[in-house]
Design an enzyme around this catalytic site. Structure first.
Site: not given
Ligand code: NDP
Length: 372
Positions: A140, A226
């Protein structure tokens, strides 16, 4: 007023309901391979984007799932790979980069790709996963515009794969109980819902605070979904119109995005809702007002344990893993070919609402909501 026996009744009812909810998502009936000595028939999940949520929640949750398991990772950060391989026992063949991820089409070990990237990258990665013939879970908010949500749904339909949005709370017993109390009118007709989800993050450096092109907006996109979801599913109806206000008291932060947003929705039967999402506060509650009572969640939207009340009595504390339930439910939807609860329509409808909320905040007018 609640008597002790009523409270105990509610508590039993809640436990019973929670088991019923588990049965509803089908947590029985299909042989669970990890409980037998035979081959592992659980569906394989590849996590795409190994950031905070994948690392802190989804990976660990996949150690507890019964109908799916971690079978691969797709990442742009080679430095993250060794730790994931060691922790989850993944071989080199199960590790993909964004450049070579289309090869998963030939990987029979992977059935589902779970897209956990910044919001505006959900569509391109979901499209590639679907084109590789893999079912898709998309975090989401589904995407940053309703048009992009529709494109994702079309891509999954074209490929004949299922799509789930990562709405973990649609699989949570506390939220099921809020829906039951409202829909069965246990305390009379629904009148008002007040809700807020926020954390103090405005000074953060992550893309969600700094990069509008990736985030699509401020806390409305990240946290606001949410309360928005909750007001929609507790009503079991769609909002008719919205008014909204937004502020940014840190003008040098948030790159043109809102820091705090408030919105008020009218639902059918004169139900009113008031919700807040903010990166400059610390709220996490849901209050439901009915004609003859009040119930809600005092810890409403985090990973748990959640907590709640009905007219001053505590709800039973339920030991529940939201992400495990969500992913197992999707695996069972695939195995049994049944409809997905948190499907693409759900994600799309929220983004349609978000577009109306932003328009209302921008224009200062009441905006009608057209689900199309
Ligand atoms: P983060 O910034 O912690 O992680 C995102 C990951 O996406 C990065 O670590 C990277 O992984 C990858 N990525 C690929 N391209 C890019 C880019 N251009 N810039 C940055 N990161 C990139 O985010 P979150 O994990 O907090 O959030 C990710 C998604 O999950 C969002 O859509 C958020 O809304 C959702 N979310 C949902 C939650 C829930 O409870 N359902 C809770 C938290 C987040 P790599 O290094 O492996 O390529």
């Amino acid at each position: 007023m609640f008597t002790m026996s009523h409270s105990l009744y509610s508590r039993r009812r809640f436990i019973k309901n929670s088991s019923a909810a588990a049965a509803m998502v089908g947590l029985t009936g299909i042989a669970c391979a990890n409980q037998s000595s035979g081959p592992d028939h659980r569906l394989g999940v590849a996590l795409l984007g190994l950031g905070g949520y994948a690392t802190g929640q989804l990976g660990p949750a996949l150690l507890h799932t019964k109908y799916c398991r971690l079978a691969g990772i797709i990442t742009g950060s080679p430095d993250k790979v060794p730790e994931w391989q060691e922790k989850y026992g993944l071989s080199d063949k199960s590790v993909y980069s964004y450049d070579d991820m289309d090869r998963i089409a030939d990987d029979d070990d992977i059935d589902i790709v779970y897209v956990v990237t910044p919001n505006a990258l959900h569509l391109p990665y979901a499209e590639r996963a679907a084109a590789a013939g893999k079912h898709v879970i998309c975090e989401k908010p589904m995407e940053i515009s309703s048009e992009r949500c529709r494109q994702m749904m079309a891509a999954c339909e074209r490929a004949g794969v299922k799509l789930q949005i990562g709405y973990r709370l649609q699989y949570d017993p506390y939220h099921h109980e809020m829906i039951r109390l409202a829909q069965e009118e246990v305390h009379g007709k629904l009148k008002q819902i007040h809700s807020a989800f926020s954390f103090f993050g405005v000074h953060g450096s992550n893309w969600r605070f700094t990069d509008r092109s990736l985030a699509g907006g401020g806390p409305m996109m990240d946290l606001g979904v949410y309360p928005l979801q909750a007001t929609r599913y507790i009503n079991q109806a769609e909002p008719l119109s919205v008014t909204a206000q937004q502020i940014n008291s840190y003008p040098d932060r948030m790159d043109g995005m809102e820091e705090t947003i408030m919105w008020q929705m009218r639902f059918p039967n004169d139900v009113l809702t008031h919700s807040i999402a903010s990166y400059a506060a610390r709220d996490n509650y849901l209050t439901v007002n009915a004609e003859k009572g009040r119930y809600g969640l005092t810890t409403a939207y985090t990973y748990g344990p959640l907590a709640g009340y009905v007219n001053g009595d505590d709800l039973f504390a339920y030991d529940h893993r939201q992400q495990t339930a969500q992913m197992d439910a999707f695996a069972l939807n695939i195995l049994k070919d049944t409809p997905v609860k948190a499907d693409g329509q759900e994600g799309l409808r929220d983004v349609i609402c978000i577009e109306a909320i932003y328009e209302a905040a921008r224009t200062g007018r009441e905006v009608k909501i057209d689900m199309g």
